[in-house]
Motif scaffolding. Structure first.
Motif, PDB file in Angstrom:
ATOM      1  N   VAL A   1       3.024  -2.509   1.444  1.00  0.00           N
ATOM      2  CA  VAL A   1       4.530  -1.487   1.059  1.00  0.00           C
ATOM      3  C   VAL A   1       3.611  -0.154  -0.310  1.00  0.00           C
ATOM      4  CG1 VAL A   1       5.382  -2.700  -0.802  1.00  0.00           C
ATOM      5  CG2 VAL A   1       6.822  -1.537   0.386  1.00  0.00           C
ATOM      6  N   THR A   2       2.544  -1.354  -1.184  1.00  0.00           N
ATOM      7  CA  THR A   2       2.439   0.358  -2.256  1.00  0.00           C
ATOM      8  C   THR A   2       1.553   1.177  -1.670  1.00  0.00           C
ATOM      9  OG1 THR A   2       2.213  -2.112  -3.332  1.00  0.00           O
ATOM     10  CG2 THR A   2       0.544  -0.399  -4.488  1.00  0.00           C
ATOM     11  N   ILE A   3       0.910   0.980  -0.339  1.00  0.00           N
ATOM     12  CA  ILE A   3       0.125   2.113  -0.169  1.00  0.00           C
ATOM     13  C   ILE A   3       1.190   3.186   0.531  1.00  0.00           C
ATOM     14  CG2 ILE A   3      -1.367   2.399   2.008  1.00  0.00           C
ATOM     15  CD1 ILE A   3      -1.986  -0.602   1.871  1.00  0.00           C
ATOM     16  N   LEU A   4       1.964   2.623   1.045  1.00  0.00           N
ATOM     17  CA  LEU A   4       2.603   3.331   1.715  1.00  0.00           C
ATOM     18  C   LEU A   4       3.935   4.246   0.836  1.00  0.00           C
ATOM     19  CD1 LEU A   4       3.528   0.633   5.077  1.00  0.00           C
ATOM     20  CD2 LEU A   4       3.139   2.878   4.861  1.00  0.00           C
ATOM     21  N   LYS A   5       3.961   3.845  -0.455  1.00  0.00           N
ATOM     22  CA  LYS A   5       4.729   4.185  -1.303  1.00  0.00           C
ATOM     23  C   LYS A   5       3.928   5.410  -1.776  1.00  0.00           C
ATOM     24  CE  LYS A   5       8.209   0.121  -3.253  1.00  0.00           C
ATOM     25  NZ  LYS A   5       8.199  -0.920  -3.870  1.00  0.00           N
ATOM     26  N   GLU A   6       3.185   5.069  -2.025  1.00  0.00           N
ATOM     27  CA  GLU A   6       2.085   6.270  -3.424  1.00  0.00           C
ATOM     28  C   GLU A   6       1.980   6.692  -2.295  1.00  0.00           C
ATOM     29  OE1 GLU A   6       0.840   5.801  -5.865  1.00  0.00           O
ATOM     30  OE2 GLU A   6       1.673   4.080  -6.322  1.00  0.00           O
TER      31      GLU A   6
END
Length: 541
Positions: free
Chosen positions: A65-70
């Protein structure tokens, strides 16, 4: 009536339109690209991603989720898949990569069926039948555990941490996480994750991460003359400034006599001293104030031997209230001894060169703090993300009391059972049900790929063992063997799996229903660049 051969223009010239198979192909491609982006991060041997934003800030993580948010994603279909990851994170805290990878594989299988001229509605119906069956079978293979089974909860936490930057200290972290979650369980057996505060400070190894049964505030005393350490603290929580209040309306005071000016200043001082006297009269020796504290009031508080902290965040005030039993008061005049909270110790300590206030030994610590350490900022941030995920899964397990094995075991077993179920489905929906079963096997296949193993051999081996020996057999990525994941302690909450499969299926169905995309270009300032909001629908990621 239009003359023959003259085109009829319905949409303005800056709008692009994709219809039928073109629209579906573009959406499926976008979804699959997103899934492929995070796929290599899955499992204990998954790789990390380095994300650099336009300001040059760096994030190194393998948290889906961090990868996709960033990522700066333009394509609307890709954004829908990112929503899947965000929902998974909000609901259960872990399994975000799993959810997105399954969604990407469901889209790939759907595309194969579309190429065979199977109608999208039939694919959707088949997926819905398969989803219903998958959820039934997940309930059947789930294992019940008791909320006080601490050893199993630690194993669940360690499974969530494995593969992330914090893996080398996973046993210590698992202990901290399980104790933190068990501390904040309410009388209904529910866990409010907001009561577990994660405070981060770099400059020490991950192993130095600790649990404080109370609250840590990233602030310092307002005045160095105040005591650094207060034992048997009586704590007042104020949501009002300890300052002389300004008038509601714009007012101008004209003073002609110097004596009057002195009187005016003395009156202000007297009001501040009265405020401090009111606080002192209640027996409070520690004050946390959400607003400001006047310099003179600081002096009076220091003289009274009261430790005071100002500009405390609202969320921290609420945690302090839970931990100490204090009531947050909005007017100093209303403060009574009954409103005060208690703590065995309130102390200002230096952590990595910064002063922090520790509120410990609370009577009923219904709020706790995990002080996360890491040698550098990037390490510390990744450890904090791993802890956050693990808190989510431990909380889910305590609330639901059901777990499943990890290592791809539930996906292989579900695929096997759904294939058997497909034989009972009539019509073309059977093809979609089988496609759903195949799509679930993307998880063990990806685990094998990310570990440098042969995915086909691994999958064939897993299938054969599941036919004979049981439902908890999964892939040990370190040895390449098929082992009993329950015995190995690789376990996950049931809710992680159900939520991942539900949200992946629903997002896929939504994308398959779209057969017409009408996209306006960006506003004039971007028009010169020739960019459209859809990234030319080809996936401008």
């Amino acid at each position: 009536m239009a003359t023959l051969g003259q085109p009829v223009i319905v949409l303005p010239e800056n709008v692009k339109r994709y219809v039928g198979r073109d629209a579906q192909r573009m959406n499926i491609l976008a979804g699959r690209v997103i899934a492929e982006t995070v796929r290599t991060t899955l499992g204990p041997k998954g790789m990390d991603k380095m994300l650099v934003d336009d300001l040059g800030d760096i994030v190194i993580t393998n948290d889906g989720v961090t990868i996709l948010k960033e990522m700066s994603v333009e394509h609307p279909a890709a954004k829908m898949l990112i929503e899947v990851a965000k929902t998974q994170e909000k609901e259960v805290g872990d399994g975000t990569t799993t959810a997105v990878v399954i969604a990407g594989e469901l889209l790939r299988k759907a595309e194969e069926l579309l190429d065979q001229n199977v109608h999208p509605t039939i694919i959707i119906n088949g997926y819905q039948l398969a989803l219903k069956k998958a959820l039934e079978e997940l309930e059947n293979i789930a294992i019940d555990i008791k909320p006080d089974d601490v050893e199993m909860l630690k194993k669940i936490a360690m499974t969530a941490i494995t593969g992330k930057g914090a893996e080398k200290a996973r046993e210590k972290l698992a202990e901290v996480i399980v104790e933190a979650v068990r501390t904040v369980i309410d009388e209904n057996g529910k866990v409010d994750k907001d009561l577990i505060k994660i405070e981060k400070k770099e400059g020490a190894p991950i192993e130095k991460t600790e649990l404080i049964k109370g609250v840590v505030i990233d602030k310092e005393r307002v005045n160095p003359q105040m005591p650094k350490k207060v034992e048997n603290a009586k704590i007042a929580l104020l949501n009002c400034p300890i300052e002389v209040k300004e008038t509601e309306t714009d007012a101008e005071i004209r003073i002609t006599d110097p004596a009057k000016l002195m009187e005016f200043i003395e009156q202000e001082e007297k009001m501040l001293k009265e405020m401090v006297d009111m606080i002192k009269a209640t027996g409070a020796n520690v004050v946390f104030c959400q607003k400001g504290i006047d310099d003179l009031a600081q002096h009076y508080l220091a003289k009274a031997g009261i430790l005071a902290v100002r500009r405390v965040k609202k969320s921290d005030m609420e945690k302090l209230a839970k931990a100490t039993g204090a009531k947050i008061v909005t007017n100093i005049k209303d403060l009574t001894p009954e409103d005060l909270g208690e703590a065995g110790l309130v102390e200002e300590r230096k952590v990595a060169g910064d002063a922090m206030i520790f509120v410990e030994d609370c009577k009923h610590p219904k709020a706790v703090t995990i002080l996360v350490r890491g040698t550098t900022e990037h390490v510390m941030e990744e450890v904090a993300r791993a802890i956050d995920d693990a808190i989510g899964v431990v909380a889910c397990t305590i609330e639901d009391g059901k777990i499943v094995a990890g290592g791809g075991a539930p996906e292989v077993e579900l695929a096997r059972r759904i294939r058997d179920f497909a034989e009972t489905v009539e019509g073309r929906e059977q093809l979609a049900v089988k496609a759903f079963a195949d799509a679930l096997e993307v998880i063990p296949r990806t685990l094998a790929e990310n570990s440098g193993l042969d995915p086909i051999d691994t999958l064939v081996n897993l299938r054969a063992k599941h036919e004979r020996d049981g439902v908890t057999l999964g892939l040990d990525v370190f040895t390449g063997e098929v082992v009993d994941m329950l015995e190995e302690g690789v376990v996950e909450p049931l809710r992680v799996k159900t939520q991942a499969i539900i949200s992946a299926t629903e997002a896929t169905e939504m994308l398959l229903r779209i057969d017409d995309v009408i996209a306006a270009e960006k506003l004039d300032k971007d028009k010169d660049k020739g960019d459209s909001d859809m990234g030319d629908m080809g996936g401008d990621f």
